[in-house]
Each structure stands twice: as C-alpha cells, then as structure tokens.
Design a protein around this motif. Structure first.
Motif, short mmCIF file in Angstrom:
data_model
loop_
_atom_site.label_atom_id
_atom_site.label_comp_id
_atom_site.label_asym_id
_atom_site.label_seq_id
_atom_site.Cartn_x
_atom_site.Cartn_y
_atom_site.Cartn_z
N GLY A 43 0.96 -1.24 -0.14
CA GLY A 43 -0.04 -0.03 0.14
C GLY A 43 0.69 1.24 0.04
N ALA A 44 2.12 1.10 -0.11
CA ALA A 44 2.97 2.55 -0.21
C ALA A 44 2.45 3.08 -1.27
CB ALA A 44 4.54 2.16 -0.29
N GLU A 45 2.49 4.59 -1.12
CA GLU A 45 2.38 5.47 -2.03
C GLU A 45 3.15 5.58 -3.12
OE1 GLU A 45 -0.48 7.15 -2.47
OE2 GLU A 45 -1.50 6.64 -0.45
N LEU A 46 2.82 5.58 -4.49
CA LEU A 46 3.41 5.58 -5.66
C LEU A 46 2.83 6.89 -6.56
CD1 LEU A 46 6.18 4.37 -7.02
CD2 LEU A 46 4.31 2.66 -8.14
N PHE A 47 3.75 7.59 -6.85
CA PHE A 47 3.11 8.86 -7.87
C PHE A 47 3.82 8.53 -9.35
CE2 PHE A 47 2.28 10.37 -3.64
CZ PHE A 47 1.06 11.24 -3.97
N TYR A 48 3.15 9.16 -10.19
CA TYR A 48 3.66 9.06 -11.54
C TYR A 48 3.98 10.65 -12.10
CZ TYR A 48 1.27 4.69 -10.81
OH TYR A 48 0.74 3.51 -10.25
#
Length: 641
Positions: free
Chosen positions: A158-163
């Motif tokens: 569930g770690a946040e990942l941005f693009y």
C-alpha cells in the motif's frame, strides 16, 4: 515547514521581504523544526528536476542550481556516494524514491532501502519518472502495474506511488506537482525513537571563523568553525560533545540561539499570503530573481538587531549556531557544497570505547565473504569507523564460549565482536567494505544489531596439538608424549579424543606409569617422567602415523579502530568525470536487469550473482595461456625491482 535536502555552505541567500519580520509563530505553539524530505535515486532519474519543479510551484521562482538546503513551505537531493546516502538515511523524515520507469528498479534503490531499514525506517514514497518514453499506452499501463506491485513488495503493501510524465517549459507538469505537494503537506510524520533521544542538525550554514593571524602563520592549523541549522531530536547543552559526520567528535565551544530565518506564519496569515510574500531560505542555489533586504545583513552579522542569546540549554525546533574548535583543516579545504554536513549529539556512554557484541548477517546481494580480522567500515549511530571484527557461531559451546568462524556464513546470522566507540543495545548498524576497486558492485556488505557490551564473552578457535609416538603396545595401544605438560594434565584430559593422520581414532586412558616408561626406554633415550599418556585406539596403528588432539584456543579481538573520514570515500559515481560516470552506471545496470516479467529482489539477486561469477570467470580466462596440447596455465606475473 519542510526542508529541501540538498547540501551546501557559504554565504546566506534568502528570498524574503521585510514584511516577514512581523510574521511570528504563536508563542503558545511548540517550536518545530522543518521536516527533512529527501529525494533519492540513481543518476539521471530526475531528482534535481523534481526539486526545481517543487520550488517553482511554491515560490513562483526558478532555481538554476541546487547547492544548499532549501527551506520552503514544503520542500526537498541525495548525492550518489556511500557516505552521503548513509548519513541521509539517518536524518530524513520523508524519502521520495525516484524510479526510472523506462528501466525499473536499480541497485541504488536497493542499497538505500537497506540503509533505511537499519537506521530507522521513515515514511517512504515512490515517484515514477520518464513515463513519456513509452509510446504504447498499453505497455505504459502494464509497466505501472508491474512496478507498483514490486514497490509494494520491497517497501510495504500500500505504499504511495506517484507518476510524473512529460515536461512543460522544462519542468514537470503543474497538476502532477500540485498533487504530490499536497500529499506531502497533509502527511503526518512521526519522530523515530532513536532520533528523538539524540540532538542533531542538518547544517545549512558553515563558516570558518579561525583568526586570520593564525591562518597567516600556518594554513594547516586546526580551525574554529560555526555550524548553523535547525535543532532536531531533543535539547542540547553547552559542553556536550557532538559528532560531525566524516570528521570526528568535538565538544561544543558555544551555542547561539538565532532568529528563525524562515518562520512559519499562522494559519490565518498563510491563507492571505501573496506571491510576493512567498519565501524561500537557501544558501547557494542560483535564484533568478533573488530579492535582497536588510534581513540578510542581520543574519550574517548577529551583533545587530537580530534576537539571539548565548544559553546553556536550547530546546528542539530552534535555529541555532554551534561553535566548534580544533577541527582539522581538511574539513574546510575539501568541503563540497553538494555533500551533507550532519552534526549529531552523543551521550556520555557513547563517548567511551570498548568491546561490543553483535548479531550480523551478510547481505544477500553482496558476492564476497567477510573474513575474520579483515578491515571493515561500520556505520552505527552518527558515527562511521573502521574496525577488525572476529566472527563466531551464534550458539555457545558447553563452556559458554563461541566458536570462531573464518568468514561470515551465507544467508544466516552469526555472532561478531569488535572494538570501537560504544553504542546502546539494539542499535542497528551497516557494514561497508572498500568499493574503490569495483564501482559496479553492491556496496552494502552486511547489516547487524548490537547485542551488548559484555567483555566476558569469549571466542575460541579450533587448533591441533601434535604429539610424538613413544612406543606402540599390543598393536592398538600406544604411549604418546609431547602432547601434555604433566601427568596431572593427562589426568585432566582423560577420555579426550586422539586422532591419527591415517584416520584412526582413539582416546586418552591414563598417565603412563613410570615403571612402564623405564621398561620401554631405549638406549640413548633421555628419561621422561611427566606428560606421557597411554592411549587406546580402535584399530592397529603404525609408527609412521602423526598423532594430534583438538584444543580450543582463546581468540583475542584486536583492540583498534580508525575514524572513517569522508575524504577516504569519494563519490562512487564521480560527477566530475562524465565518461567514468556513464561507464559505471552502465556496469550497474548490466548486473541488475529488470526488463521483461516482474521479478522480486530475490530473483534479481540470483541473476546478479550469476553475472558477477561470469565476469570473474571471464577475467580468469583472460589471464590464461593456451598451450599446443590444449592445456591452459596462468600467465606468469613478472615483478620489476
């Protein structure tokens, strides 16, 4: 407030207006230092561009170069060398791991994640860059899904990942940066327990204040310096010792409380801030439209109207200036504004030196073995130093001692004992060896934790004590001499196993009787009355056999350590040599390939080890000569005198 972690020193630069003098924090609110947000990733992944985009978003001003900590109302670079990433893992409150989506996870990401696990895991967020290189949208979606699953596997579910995809006027798109900045601002960051018990600061102003007369007499004299930054962790007192990373331990000669150079306005004032009142506190980056005012002179010359005071104890969250004396001149001469200066407080217990017992495990990505008494570099607490450990089994023998190991076992923990500055129990540490010969290798050799500071722990090693055959009696019984010192020593080792070079096993029965010894004595032999043992064997023995028994000899752990300075460990990917940097980056990407199907770090580790072995075999073949008969032999190495 959040601090942007690039590193620098020098004269203070500040984008501010005089209206900020009236902005004060509510006295009822507790002072809090800016959060440190660290941008980490391999070379050419877009770290500097992300920082510039965030600064542009918050301050509406362009940043040409990043050479100093930048404090804004949200904010964020980590150099790609071993010392810098080790120190960065100790002070970062939030880490943005940048990943090149066109390639995948690289070795630097695994290295830094290992450091974060050891020194206390802060909040971690992933940022995928270079998505604009994908022409096929379906392939880009598959890549996003694959990297997101792998990121969750390596960090946590569930770690946040941005693009981040595409550029607008040389910067990342404003909508994407706005989404990232808003998430950072709303994130709750909790202090780590070890940091909360130690005062520390990330220096954003460094100055050599040595008297000019002294420098004129000797340029290599010990210097007096001042270090300014936000105090974090806990309170600090005058006279306490601090550790300057890569330099050493020093007592604090003076503490000065300075006015906050970038005060946090109240919530009501924050809503009404105009573009002109948006502020940024930095040291050496080139702001294209930097505004100067009288505030700068007040910070550079504390004897004017700025509020400051010399005190005995200062609380956390305060902007302070520390004065330190007797600093080696190399710190000033070799200072690099792109590298961090971390100053950490040490307690009275940590000032002592002694033996430490630890539980250690060699990293699964590290291909070489750590050998006993080989020099290693340990990063523990704020310090990093070289020492010579002795490895042993975790399980103790009946006597309570540990059996020494020649090298660390693979994929399992072992016991280690070494000498150095003391650290508290359960403190994690990282082991690094010299990587100067192999820039493409994984640099984290092992990780471990301190078990205790007990000097009573003993390590023993197996040795063979040889004996001489005195006389064979009845085929499988013999008298052995030179193995024991006296008859009492023989009696004490009754039933001890005796072995022969031919593989025959026996045991000690008793001390030989003097009458029997005299009876079997040959002419010309010197009389031996003590230390002759009568031993019984399971098979017949011959006179040409060698006899020995196993003894356990205590091992002395070397009492030596060497503080490891930053000048000994330069940038592993040298920015001053673009050709070597590209070559090293290519080597690293050659041994860690993530193209194709999604693979875990365990699968990548196996591929990495296979490729490293292939490189070693290729190197060995290049050192061999092919003879006419088809045989090979190594080339002779000729030494010139």
């Amino acid at each position: 407030m959040v601090s942007a972690s690039s590193f620098s020193s020098g004269s203070t630069q500040r984008d501010a207006t005089c209206d900020q003098k009236d902005q004060q924090i509510d006295p009822e609110e507790e002072e809090q230092a800016p959060y440190i947000i660290l941008v980490q990733g391999p070379p050419n992944v877009g770290k500097s561009l992300l920082i510039k985009s965030l600064i542009k978003f918050y301050t509406k001003r362009s940043l040409n170069d990043i050479q100093g900590p930048i404090t804004v109302i949200a904010g964020i670079l980590c150099p790609n060398d071993v010392c810098a990433i080790i120190d960065a893992s100790k002070y970062a409150d939030l880490v943005l791991l940048l990943i090149d989506a066109s390639y995948g996870f690289e070795m630097e990401t695994f290295e830094f994640h290992t450091l974060l696990q050891v020194h206390g895991t802060p909040k971690v967020m992933g940022v995928l860059t270079h998505l604009d290189k994908f022409e096929d949208k379906n392939k880009m979606s598959e890549t996003k899904q694959r990297l997101r699953l792998q990121f969750w596997t390596e960090i946590y579910d569930g770690a946040e990942l941005f693009y981040l995809s595409g550029l607008d006027r040389g910067m990342y798109r404003k909508s994407q940066i706005h989404k990232l900045a808003r998430f950072i601002s709303d994130m709750k960051l909790h202090p780590l327990s070890w940091r909360a018990a130690h005062p520390y600061l990330l220096v954003d102003h460094f100055e050599d204040i040595t008297p000019p007369e002294r420098l004129h007499m000797d340029r290599k004299c010990y210097r007096k310096i001042s270090l300014a930054g936000y105090l974090r962790g806990c309170n600090i007192k005058k006279g306490n010792k601090v550790h300057i990373a890569g330099v050493g331990d020093f007592p604090i000669a003076g503490i000065t409380k300075l006015a906050d150079p970038c005060p946090l306005p109240s919530t009501a004032k924050m809503k009404g801030l105009s573009v002109k009142k948006l502020f940024c506190y930095a040291l050496m980056p080139a702001l294209t439209d930097l505004l100067w005012d009288k505030c700068l002179d007040q910070i550079d010359t504390p004897d004017e109207s700025v509020q400051f005071s010399n005190v005995d104890e200062i609380g956390k969250g305060t902007y302070v200036m520390l004065e330190v004396c007797d600093v080696p001149f190399e710190m000033v001469e070799t200072f690099d504004p792109c590298h961090p200066i971390l100053v950490g407080g040490i307690s009275l217990e940590e000032e002592n030196v002694g033996y430490m017992q630890a539980r250690i495990k060699q990293h699964s990505w590290y291909t070489k073995s750590l050998k006993t008494r080989d020099s290693i570099t340990i990063s523990i607490g704020w310090r990093r130093y070289q020492t010579t450990p002795v490895f042993a089994t975790e399980e103790t023998r009946r006597s309570g001692s540990h059996e020494m190991l020649r090298c660390t076992p693979e994929n399992t923990y072992c016991f280690a004992m070494f000498w150095g500055p003391l650290a508290f129990r359960n403190t994690g540490f990282v082991v690094v060896q010299n990587v100067a010969d192999d820039k493409a290798a994984f640099q984290i050799a092992a990780t471990g934790v301190i078990l205790g500071l007990n000097q009573a722990e003993k390590i023993v090693m197996e040795c063979k004590r040889k004996g001489t055959l005195y006389k064979i009696i009845n085929g499988n019984t013999a008298l052995i001499m030179d193995m024991f010192k006296s008859d009492l020593d023989v009696t004490r080792h009754k039933n001890v196993v005796i072995n022969t070079s031919s593989g025959v096993r026996g045991s000690v029965v008793e001390a030989a009787r003097k009458k029997l010894v005299y009876k079997l004595m040959r002419k010309g032999d010197q009389p031996r009355e003590e230390g002759i043992a009568r031993c019984a064997f399971y098979r017949k023995i011959i006179s040409s056999d060698e006899f020995f028994r196993v003894v356990w000899k205590p091992v002395q752990v070397p009492r030596c350590f060497n503080p490891f300075t930053a000048s000994q460990f330069r940038d592993s990917l040298d920015k001053d040599d673009p050709t070597r940097r590209r070559q090293a980056l290519g080597q690293r990407r050659d041994v860690v390939c993530s193209e194709g199907e999604s693979r875990t770090s365990e699968q990548l580790r196996k591929e990495y080890k296979i490729k490293k072995k292939q490189q070693v075999m290729k190197k060995k073949k290049s050192q061999m000569l092919v003879l006419p008969q088809g045989k090979k032999r190594f080339k002779k190495r000729v030494k010139f005198y």
